[in-house]
Motif scaffolding. Structure first.
Motif, PDB file in Angstrom:
ATOM      1  N   ASP A   1       0.864  -1.186   0.000  1.00 23.58           N
ATOM      2  CA  ASP A   1       0.000   0.000   0.000  1.00 23.58           C
ATOM      3  C   ASP A   1       0.896   1.228   0.000  1.00 23.58           C
ATOM      4  N   GLU A   2       0.312   2.402   0.191  1.00 22.59           N
ATOM      5  CA  GLU A   2       1.068   3.665   0.086  1.00 22.59           C
ATOM      6  C   GLU A   2       2.221   3.785   1.071  1.00 22.59           C
ATOM      7  N   ARG A   3       2.192   2.939   2.132  1.00 22.70           N
ATOM      8  CA  ARG A   3       3.251   3.059   3.146  1.00 22.70           C
ATOM      9  C   ARG A   3       4.053   1.774   3.325  1.00 22.70           C
ATOM     10  N   THR A   4       3.655   0.704   2.665  1.00 22.40           N
ATOM     11  CA  THR A   4       4.278  -0.586   2.978  1.00 22.40           C
ATOM     12  C   THR A   4       4.842  -1.285   1.746  1.00 22.40           C
ATOM     13  N   LEU A   5       6.057  -1.793   1.930  1.00 22.70           N
ATOM     14  CA  LEU A   5       6.731  -2.528   0.855  1.00 22.70           C
ATOM     15  C   LEU A   5       7.047  -3.935   1.355  1.00 22.70           C
ATOM     16  N   LEU A   6       6.835  -4.933   0.494  1.00 14.07           N
ATOM     17  CA  LEU A   6       7.151  -6.315   0.872  1.00 14.07           C
ATOM     18  C   LEU A   6       8.358  -6.795   0.076  1.00 14.07           C
ATOM     19  N   LEU A   7       9.279  -7.452   0.783  1.00  9.45           N
ATOM     20  CA  LEU A   7      10.471  -8.000   0.115  1.00  9.45           C
ATOM     21  C   LEU A   7      10.420  -9.523   0.213  1.00  9.45           C
ATOM     22  N   ASP A   8      10.582 -10.173  -0.941  1.00  6.32           N
ATOM     23  CA  ASP A   8      10.561 -11.642  -0.948  1.00  6.32           C
ATOM     24  C   ASP A   8      11.953 -12.187  -1.212  1.00  6.32           C
ATOM     25  N   ARG A   9      12.392 -13.037  -0.291  1.00 10.58           N
ATOM     26  CA  ARG A   9      13.680 -13.711  -0.482  1.00 10.58           C
ATOM     27  C   ARG A   9      13.401 -15.142  -0.884  1.00 10.58           C
ATOM     28  N   ALA A  10      14.220 -15.676  -1.796  1.00  8.67           N
ATOM     29  CA  ALA A  10      14.023 -17.067  -2.216  1.00  8.67           C
ATOM     30  C   ALA A  10      14.132 -17.975  -0.996  1.00  8.67           C
ATOM     31  N   GLY A  11      13.196 -18.857  -0.837  1.00 13.13           N
ATOM     32  CA  GLY A  11      13.271 -19.834   0.256  1.00 13.13           C
ATOM     33  C   GLY A  11      12.674 -19.336   1.557  1.00 13.13           C
ATOM     34  N   ALA A  12      12.394 -18.036   1.669  1.00 10.49           N
ATOM     35  CA  ALA A  12      11.831 -17.529   2.929  1.00 10.49           C
ATOM     36  C   ALA A  12      10.351 -17.870   2.988  1.00 10.49           C
ATOM     37  N   MET A  13       9.865 -18.190   4.193  1.00  7.02           N
ATOM     38  CA  MET A  13       8.463 -18.581   4.353  1.00  7.02           C
ATOM     39  C   MET A  13       7.530 -17.387   4.118  1.00  7.02           C
ATOM     40  N   ARG A  14       7.976 -16.219   4.626  1.00 10.16           N
ATOM     41  CA  ARG A  14       7.099 -15.050   4.528  1.00 10.16           C
ATOM     42  C   ARG A  14       7.864 -13.854   3.974  1.00 10.16           C
ATOM     43  N   SER A  15       7.125 -12.908   3.416  1.00 12.26           N
ATOM     44  CA  SER A  15       7.772 -11.674   2.947  1.00 12.26           C
ATOM     45  C   SER A  15       8.152 -10.831   4.162  1.00 12.26           C
TER      46      SER A  15
END
Ligand SMILES: Nc1ncnc2c1ncn2[C@@H]1O[C@H](COP(=O)(O)OP(=O)(O)OP(=O)(O)O)[C@@H](O)[C@H]1O
Length: 433
Positions: free
Chosen positions: A46-60
């Motif tokens: 959203d306007e304030r939140t960024l999600l980062l995905d790492r390979a193999g990680a369970m959650r962003s």
């Protein structure tokens, strides 16, 4: 008749204002159209939140900022949120620091400088400043730097002689070309209100300077400004940092050029950029390996409407500044395995960014201790003196003015670890007040 005297009263109002938190904006660079096998590691939630995905990680991993700009964001939107409020503060007499930070190639220069048909923060800040105070500018060279980070007021006669000398200097082709280039860009139309200053009889002058911090040394990118023709081919001379009588840090001997329009100031910036390239060749440096600092100083004094000139009393001058900083790209050296001078650069950059990080950590810890245990609980020494960059901006982090950061990030999953590091750093910075 003399109008209301600006200056001292304004300064007192400023110092009593509460400190603000460092504001961090995050801008996601669009994925390159040509990239084959491109894997995306970012999602704007959203306007304030960024999600980062790492390979193999369970959650962003989730990061929160003042505002997140997705890859469709426009330069004008970034400017309205991150740049315009600082121009307003500059006009009101407060200092500001705005820096872009991120991995090499993440869009820092695009965000700060932009392109002529799509200008970034710096040209927009200049335009909006002149849109706002243009009608109050004093005659050129009446207000002049005193070489100790302060300003003097000169007589009309002295100013006129200086105007004639500079006019002759600037008749050369190189300068005219830069002016034409600056004038060809799309201009920002925003202006900020003068607020309480509206009724003051004040005159002002705008000065710009441009320095580069490279391998622990500061260089003046405008050192050959008065030299007609092409820029000098010599290695630039490094400059010392000094503290003025009011304990403000400055780069000693760095030229400040008075400008009367956004076009003129942007032409000075372009001149500095040309010098930056020459300097980089002479120093065997790379552009993304240095920090560049473009400073706009607004000097406001009392104007005598009856005589139609500035009141010749330098104690009535009030100076505010906005520093626009393009920080060196971080981290790349870890991936590319640099050697020789590139390795030295990389270690100096990582060192200065590391010092910045340690300063921010210490500030945050001190502030937490103060909120828990009172004013004497802050015990950590903030290591400003360990790098030129933090030394120069010490006053900002100590609470004199607003600090805003635009963090630029790439979507590319190949850079996920580097991106995670800068995101973590930026989130920590946003906790500093
Ligand atoms: N938001 C954006 N929209 C469109 N193009 C962009 C955007 N951000 C960056 N670019 C393009 O991506 C490229 C790299 O951007 P830029 O040079 O600004 O990166 P940088 O972080 O300053 O790199 P360096 O650290 O090497 O100086 C440029 O061609 C630029 O025009």
């Amino acid at each position: 008749m003399l109008g209301r005297t600006p200056g001292r009263g304004v300064r007192n109002r400023i110092n009593s204002q509460p400190r603000e938190a460092v504001e961090v904006f995050c801008r996601v660079r669009p994925a390159p159209l040509s990239a084959a096998n491109f894997e995306d590691c970012l999602t704007v939630k959203d306007e304030r939140t960024l999600l980062l995905d790492r390979a193999g990680a369970m959650r962003s991993t989730e990061y929160t900022f003042t505002r997140v700009f997705d890859d469709a964001s426009k330069q004008s939107e970034v400017f309205s949120s991150a740049g315009l409020p600082l121009v307003e503060e500059l006009v009101q007499g407060r200092n500001g620091l705005l820096f872009t930070y991120g991995v090499t190639g993440s869009g820092k220069s695009f965000t700060m400088q932009g392109h002529p048909d799509n200008p970034g923060l710096l040209p927009r800040c200049l335009d909006s400043l002149f849109n706002s105070v243009g009608s109050r500018l004093a005659k050129k060279f009446v207000i002049q730097p005193d070489r100790c980070n302060g300003f003097d007021i000169h007589s009309e006669a002295e100013a006129m002689m200086e105007r004639q000398r500079v006019e002759l200097e600037r008749r050369h082709g190189g300068w005219r070309q830069l002016e034409a280039e600056a004038a060809s860009r799309i201009r920002e139309s925003a202006r900020v209100p003068l607020g309480e200053l509206e009724g003051d009889a004040f005159g002002c002058a705008v000065f710009v300077s441009y320095v580069e911090i490279y391998n622990k040394l500061a260089y003046d990118l405008l050192e050959d400004f008065g030299v007609p023709g092409q820029v000098l081919r010599a290695e630039p001379t490094s400059r010392a940092l000094r503290e003025d009588a009011r304990r403000n840090m400055y780069v000693s001997g760095a030229l400040e050029v008075e400008c009367r329009s956004g076009d003129e100031a942007f032409a000075v910036f372009l001149k500095g950029c040309a010098r930056r390239q020459v300097a980089q060749t002479a120093l065997n440096a790379e552009s993304s390996r240095s920090h560049s600092v473009f400073t706009i100083r607004l000097v406001r004094g009392c104007y005598d409407c009856r005589l139609g000139e500035m009141v010749p009393d330098k104690s009535l001058l009030h100076v505010s500044q906005l520093c626009l900083v393009d920080l060196a790209g971080s981290e790349r050296s870890l991936r590319t395995g640099n050697a020789g001078s590139r390795l030295r650069e990389a270690s100096n950059i990582n060192n200065s960014l590391l010092v910045l990080k340690r300063c921010i950590e210490a500030l945050r810890e001190n502030q937490r201790a103060v909120s828990a245990g009172g004013a004497n609980a802050a015990t950590k020494i903030v290591p400003y003196r360990e790098s030129k960059m933090t030394q120069l901006f010490k006053n900002f982090f100590d609470g004199d003015g607003s600090v805003k950061m635009v963090l630029c990030v790439n979507r590319n999953a190949e850079e996920v670890e580097e991106t995670a590091n800068v995101l973590k750093f930026a989130e920590m910075a946003s906790e500093v007040q």
